[in-house]
Design a protein around this motif. Sequence first.
Motif, PDB file in Angstrom:
ATOM      1  N   ASN A  47       0.833  -1.211   0.000  1.00  0.00           N
ATOM      2  CA  ASN A  47       0.000   0.000   0.000  1.00  0.00           C
ATOM      3  C   ASN A  47       0.862   1.253   0.000  1.00  0.00           C
ATOM      4  O   ASN A  47       2.065   1.202   0.284  1.00  0.00           O
ATOM      5  N   GLY A  48       0.222   2.387  -0.236  1.00  0.00           N
ATOM      6  CA  GLY A  48       0.852   3.670   0.031  1.00  0.00           C
ATOM      7  C   GLY A  48       0.863   3.893   1.540  1.00  0.00           C
ATOM      8  O   GLY A  48       0.004   3.366   2.254  1.00  0.00           O
ATOM      9  N   GLU A  49       1.822   4.698   2.024  1.00  0.00           N
ATOM     10  CA  GLU A  49       1.950   4.857   3.484  1.00  0.00           C
ATOM     11  C   GLU A  49       0.718   5.498   4.113  1.00  0.00           C
ATOM     12  O   GLU A  49       0.455   5.315   5.289  1.00  0.00           O
ATOM     13  N   GLY A  50      -0.047   6.221   3.318  1.00  0.00           N
ATOM     14  CA  GLY A  50      -1.194   6.928   3.877  1.00  0.00           C
ATOM     15  C   GLY A  50      -2.505   6.165   3.760  1.00  0.00           C
ATOM     16  O   GLY A  50      -3.562   6.720   4.049  1.00  0.00           O
ATOM     17  N   ASP A  51      -2.470   4.908   3.339  1.00  0.00           N
ATOM     18  CA  ASP A  51      -3.729   4.157   3.258  1.00  0.00           C
ATOM     19  C   ASP A  51      -4.289   3.904   4.655  1.00  0.00           C
ATOM     20  O   ASP A  51      -3.559   3.911   5.641  1.00  0.00           O
ATOM     21  N   ALA A  52      -5.584   3.683   4.712  1.00  0.00           N
ATOM     22  CA  ALA A  52      -6.236   3.471   6.007  1.00  0.00           C
ATOM     23  C   ALA A  52      -6.031   2.032   6.472  1.00  0.00           C
ATOM     24  O   ALA A  52      -6.033   1.091   5.660  1.00  0.00           O
ATOM     25  N   LEU A  53      -5.881   1.874   7.763  1.00  0.00           N
ATOM     26  CA  LEU A  53      -5.732   0.553   8.368  1.00  0.00           C
ATOM     27  C   LEU A  53      -6.452   0.561   9.713  1.00  0.00           C
ATOM     28  O   LEU A  53      -7.133   1.529  10.057  1.00  0.00           O
ATOM     29  N   ASP A 121     -11.425   0.623   3.051  1.00  0.00           N
ATOM     30  CA  ASP A 121     -12.064   1.497   2.059  1.00  0.00           C
ATOM     31  C   ASP A 121     -13.329   2.169   2.583  1.00  0.00           C
ATOM     32  O   ASP A 121     -14.389   2.054   1.975  1.00  0.00           O
ATOM     33  N   VAL A 122     -13.208   2.870   3.715  1.00  0.00           N
ATOM     34  CA  VAL A 122     -14.344   3.682   4.174  1.00  0.00           C
ATOM     35  C   VAL A 122     -14.272   5.022   3.453  1.00  0.00           C
ATOM     36  O   VAL A 122     -13.217   5.401   2.949  1.00  0.00           O
ATOM     37  N   GLY A 154     -10.446  -2.239   0.229  1.00  0.00           N
ATOM     38  CA  GLY A 154     -10.305  -1.768  -1.141  1.00  0.00           C
ATOM     39  C   GLY A 154      -9.990  -2.920  -2.078  1.00  0.00           C
ATOM     40  O   GLY A 154      -9.192  -3.798  -1.742  1.00  0.00           O
ATOM     41  N   THR A 155     -10.619  -2.934  -3.214  1.00  0.00           N
ATOM     42  CA  THR A 155     -10.396  -4.042  -4.144  1.00  0.00           C
ATOM     43  C   THR A 155      -9.436  -3.653  -5.250  1.00  0.00           C
ATOM     44  O   THR A 155      -8.527  -4.394  -5.592  1.00  0.00           O
TER      45      THR A 155
END
Lengths: 338, 240
Positions: A47-53, A121-122, A154-155
């Motif tokens: 992922n990119g570092e800023g993706d949600a987790l 993916d909210v 996220g798909t």
Amino acid sequence: MSITVIKPGLMATIQDLGRSGYGKYGIIVSGPMDRFAHRTANWLVGNGEGDALIEVTWSGMSVHMEREMWVALTGGDFSPQLDGVPVPMWRPVFVRRGSTLTFTGPKSGCRTYLAVAGGIDVPEVLGSRSTYIRAGIGGMKGRALRKGDIIPVGTGKGRLRHPSPRGTQPFDAVRWAVPASERPAYHEHPCIRIVRGPQFGDFDEGSQLALLQHDFRITPQSDRMGYRLEGPRLQLHRPQEYISEGVTIGTVQVPSDGLPIVLMADRQTLGGYPKIAQVAGADLPVLAQTRPGSTLRFKEIGQTEAEQLWMEQGIRLRQLARMIALKLKEDGWLDRMD
Amino acid sequence: MNRSEARRVVPLGESAVVVHLGGTVSEDLHHKVQALTRRMEANPFQGFVECVPAFTTVTVFYDPFELDLPLHETGRFDYVRSLLETYMADIQEMPDAEPVVIDIPVCYGGGFGPDLEEVASINNLAIEDVVRIHSAQTYLVYAVGFAPGFPYLGGLDERIAAPRKQSPRLAIPAGSVGIAGTQTGIYPVETPGGWQIIGRTPLPLFRPDQDPPALLRGGEYIRFRQINAAEYERIKGAQS
């Protein structure tokens, strides 16, 4: 295409790197408590570092994986298991559909970061997916995760190839991990470096010394907003009122009871208490993983040294991102590197 | 000019500085705060993230990795401070834009303002007098903070000042207009609180689906205007 919450544990929230640009409207940044672990977890799943987790506070959470996916766990260690088999942390793990991830007991640290390939993916609110509970925005409907929540994954964005043929174990883990030498030195009784705050000189000499010479205990009232510390009471030369002004993560404020508060990820935008110190940014991940009940000690450094430490940590993180991407490529999971 | 009145730029960690423009809260000084904020937003330096203006300060956030640092410069704080000196040159105490006055309709008393009578009796005034005094003035928004969209307002008439409630309420509805000491304010989101609640506005102060997400911003003025319950419902209805 999701993760279902069976048990939320003490508290779990969805976080990305935060909501910036709205401080002048009183909207806080939010984001992860341990940004090192957050960014690393994302890189480990492509992922990119800023993706949600998901930021998992303490043990006790349990989630059901509704599809197969790459995941990574970083930060504090709460003995994660998939269908009863211990899962290694700090590395990419391919999880079978229908398996259950549980955190079976606290071993070290305070917060685990669960990243999934493609990110959580909210919907974005004001440019961020981070949960802001007081305003009721971001994350899962603006609140902490609850039993029965179906967390969308996220798909389209997942960049890692899935293994084939598929094994029969609940998961497959790669053979490498982020080496311990590259991770923050989490510690039960850490030494946290600080820079003098703008009102350091307003405190009496005994308090200035006490800040640097005594242990402080993190009280159970500590949360994502701030760490409330217990120790010697820090007193001003003479009581005075301060005008509220901007604060940030790591700001150490002292209310009139003399017990310092270290502001953390969910800090408000403005603070009206005297600032005795500022925690060096490089030590925030360690502080974020220190548990309530633990003691810590402060050590004074200068502004320039704090900046150097911060820049060095940033450069090491970039190198780590590069190393992880190379490993994923060597293993054949990642086609291209950014 | 004593030391505390002087301009200062102090570090706030590795990614922010606090610019102090003076030591005493005043409308004139606050115009400088807003002028500096506007100037930085209109012409940001490389690495600038955001400004958080308050009563006498502007906190400037930046990304230390993005700064256009000259080769000889070692300290990032020193570099940002030097940038800020330029922005601060000739900042005026005069508002450099026409002051904006925002009309806040308020339904006073009744279920919307359960403490209106108490505020009146504390001050030996009739209820109508409290409403008249409260809605007669314009108030400067000195800062927005504490809660999303919450305005710190200046200038409550001391004749209607009132101490906080002895025991705070567990939930004060969004839009509630309150008094605490010599401050008046509006709760943008439902929250616990100890303010004396004298009325409620149907306008949403925090509106996360819009940009800007807050009705009010620092440097603007507001004026409260009395409305009745029917008008409250009409405006409320028009919002949704």
